[in-house]
Scaffold this motif. Structure first.
Motif, PDB file in Angstrom:
ATOM      1  N   LEU A   1     -26.989-159.388  18.639  1.00 30.46           N
ATOM      2  CA  LEU A   1     -27.383-157.974  18.671  1.00 30.46           C
ATOM      3  C   LEU A   1     -26.160-157.071  18.657  1.00 30.46           C
ATOM      4  O   LEU A   1     -26.127-156.061  17.931  1.00 30.46           O
ATOM      5  N   ALA A   2     -25.133-157.406  19.430  1.00 34.75           N
ATOM      6  CA  ALA A   2     -23.921-156.578  19.473  1.00 34.75           C
ATOM      7  C   ALA A   2     -23.264-156.508  18.107  1.00 34.75           C
ATOM      8  O   ALA A   2     -22.809-155.436  17.672  1.00 34.75           O
ATOM      9  N   ALA A   3     -23.212-157.634  17.389  1.00 30.41           N
ATOM     10  CA  ALA A   3     -22.617-157.648  16.047  1.00 30.41           C
ATOM     11  C   ALA A   3     -23.398-156.752  15.095  1.00 30.41           C
ATOM     12  O   ALA A   3     -22.814-156.010  14.288  1.00 30.41           O
TER      13      ALA A   3
ATOM     14  N   GLY B   1     -18.777-166.073  13.036  1.00 28.53           N
ATOM     15  CA  GLY B   1     -19.056-165.302  11.831  1.00 28.53           C
ATOM     16  C   GLY B   1     -20.314-164.459  11.860  1.00 28.53           C
ATOM     17  O   GLY B   1     -20.796-164.036  10.805  1.00 28.53           O
ATOM     18  N   LEU B   2     -20.860-164.172  13.040  1.00 28.27           N
ATOM     19  CA  LEU B   2     -22.062-163.338  13.107  1.00 28.27           C
ATOM     20  C   LEU B   2     -21.839-161.983  12.447  1.00 28.27           C
ATOM     21  O   LEU B   2     -22.636-161.541  11.617  1.00 28.27           O
ATOM     22  N   LEU B   3     -20.755-161.311  12.821  1.00 29.58           N
ATOM     23  CA  LEU B   3     -20.425-160.025  12.211  1.00 29.58           C
ATOM     24  C   LEU B   3     -19.787-160.217  10.842  1.00 29.58           C
ATOM     25  O   LEU B   3     -20.026-159.438   9.925  1.00 29.58           O
TER      26      LEU B   3
ATOM     27  N   MET C   1     -13.129-171.623  16.249  1.00 31.36           N
ATOM     28  CA  MET C   1     -14.089-170.614  15.812  1.00 31.36           C
ATOM     29  C   MET C   1     -13.872-170.256  14.341  1.00 31.36           C
ATOM     30  O   MET C   1     -14.831-170.099  13.576  1.00 31.36           O
ATOM     31  N   LEU C   2     -12.624-170.126  13.934  1.00 24.04           N
ATOM     32  CA  LEU C   2     -12.332-169.811  12.532  1.00 24.04           C
ATOM     33  C   LEU C   2     -12.848-170.906  11.605  1.00 24.04           C
ATOM     34  O   LEU C   2     -13.409-170.627  10.548  1.00 24.04           O
TER      35      LEU C   2
ATOM     36  N   GLY D   1     -19.358-171.409   4.039  1.00 27.04           N
ATOM     37  CA  GLY D   1     -19.103-171.031   2.654  1.00 27.04           C
ATOM     38  C   GLY D   1     -19.777-169.744   2.229  1.00 27.04           C
ATOM     39  O   GLY D   1     -19.924-169.476   1.044  1.00 27.04           O
ATOM     40  N   ARG D   2     -20.203-168.937   3.203  1.00 29.47           N
ATOM     41  CA  ARG D   2     -20.911-167.698   2.873  1.00 29.47           C
ATOM     42  C   ARG D   2     -20.014-166.472   2.934  1.00 29.47           C
ATOM     43  O   ARG D   2     -20.470-165.363   2.725  1.00 29.47           O
ATOM     44  N   VAL D   3     -18.735-166.668   3.235  1.00 27.13           N
ATOM     45  CA  VAL D   3     -17.821-165.541   3.375  1.00 27.13           C
ATOM     46  C   VAL D   3     -16.603-165.759   2.480  1.00 27.13           C
ATOM     47  O   VAL D   3     -15.939-166.790   2.563  1.00 27.13           O
ATOM     48  N   ALA D   4     -16.345-164.781   1.625  1.00 31.08           N
ATOM     49  CA  ALA D   4     -15.157-164.824   0.780  1.00 31.08           C
ATOM     50  C   ALA D   4     -14.108-163.935   1.421  1.00 31.08           C
ATOM     51  O   ALA D   4     -14.072-162.731   1.213  1.00 31.08           O
TER      52      ALA D   4
END
Length: 257
Positions: free
Chosen positions: A29-31, A57-59, A81-82, A89-92
């Motif tokens: 929710l915060a993200a 990677g929520l935000l 975490m990184l 694979g959803r973040v470029a």
């Protein structure tokens, strides 16, 4: 190089990375709140974004969806975490291990600097906010959520009733955060309260362990088994419910004339 306490924080969150999102209802929710504020503040004209404390990677995923053309640097103090954030694979973007209080950048680099529930782990929050705000380009915004003083009030009260000191860090009040932002060019802060879904001490401890939030505040030690049982009993007897007080802040650098 990070100090001993921050290394423990990094290790704890890294160990929780694989199951973090199962326990991360308030974090989710915060993200979303941070992303919603950011897209209203700066829906376009965003070329470069820095995320501080990306976690799993929520935000980060929300940033990618809302500003797909922007260069994204997602950072966290915990390499584990990184790895988790990058694994889907959803973040470029570029993933960088970084202490959010000591970013390796100078001058106006970013159109947006976003962070959700990472600032509460900083040693010097006012200095960190000033340092990050100094990295904004004209018209750029720093938008963040952090923990407020009202968080885990029931758990703190149970400790006090048993003559013990809680390991929960000393979070700022909303007034204190507003005072930190008062000298900035264009800034505001507000609060949201989020109730924890679980009931009872065991559920609270499972939540905190599940997200890796197990390193006590500076100068505090975990309770021994007998003292912990007393505090858990006092917490349950008082109703066994608690909340996150989320503090949300925004600082915007003036645009050039």
């Amino acid at each position: 190089m990070i100090d001993g306490r921050k290394q423990r924080i990094s290790d704890a969150f890294g160990a929780a990375a694989g199951h973090y999102e199962v326990h991360a209802g308030p974090q989710r929710l915060a993200a979303a709140l941070v992303a919603d504020i950011a897209v209203r503040q700066k829906p376009d004209g965003v070329a470069r974004i820095l995320e501080v404390g990306c976690g799993t990677g929520l935000l980060t995923r929300d940033i990618q969806m809302r500003w797909p053309g922007a260069e994204l640097i997602a950072t966290d103090i915990a390499p584990g975490m990184l790895t988790q954030a990058a694994s889907a694979g959803r973040v470029a973007g570029r993933f960088l291990a970084m202490d959010g209080e000591a970013p390796p950048f100078d001058g106006p680099w970013f159109d947006l600097i976003l962070s959700s529930l990472a600032f509460q782990w900083f040693d010097d929050l006012p200095a960190a906010i000033a340092r990050l705000a100094g990295l904004l380009r004209p018209g750029g915004s720093l938008i963040f959520s952090t923990m407020g003083q009202g968080s885990f009030a029931g758990w703190r009260a149970a400790h006090a009733a048993c003559g013990e000191q809680s390991g929960v860090p000393d979070y700022p009040s909303l007034d204190a955060l507003r005072a930190m932002l008062a000298g900035k060019e264009d800034a505001f802060a507000f609060e949201e309260t989020v109730a924890l879904e679980g009931r009872g001490a065991r559920a609270l401890l499972a939540h905190l362990k599940g997200i890796g939030a197990v390193v006590p505040g500076e100068g505090r030690r975990p309770l021994g088994p007998a003292a912990l049982r007393r505090v858990m009993a006092a917490y349950d007897a008082a109703g066994g419910r608690d909340v996150y007080q989320l503090l949300l802040g925004r600082v915007t650098r003036a645009a050039q004339a």
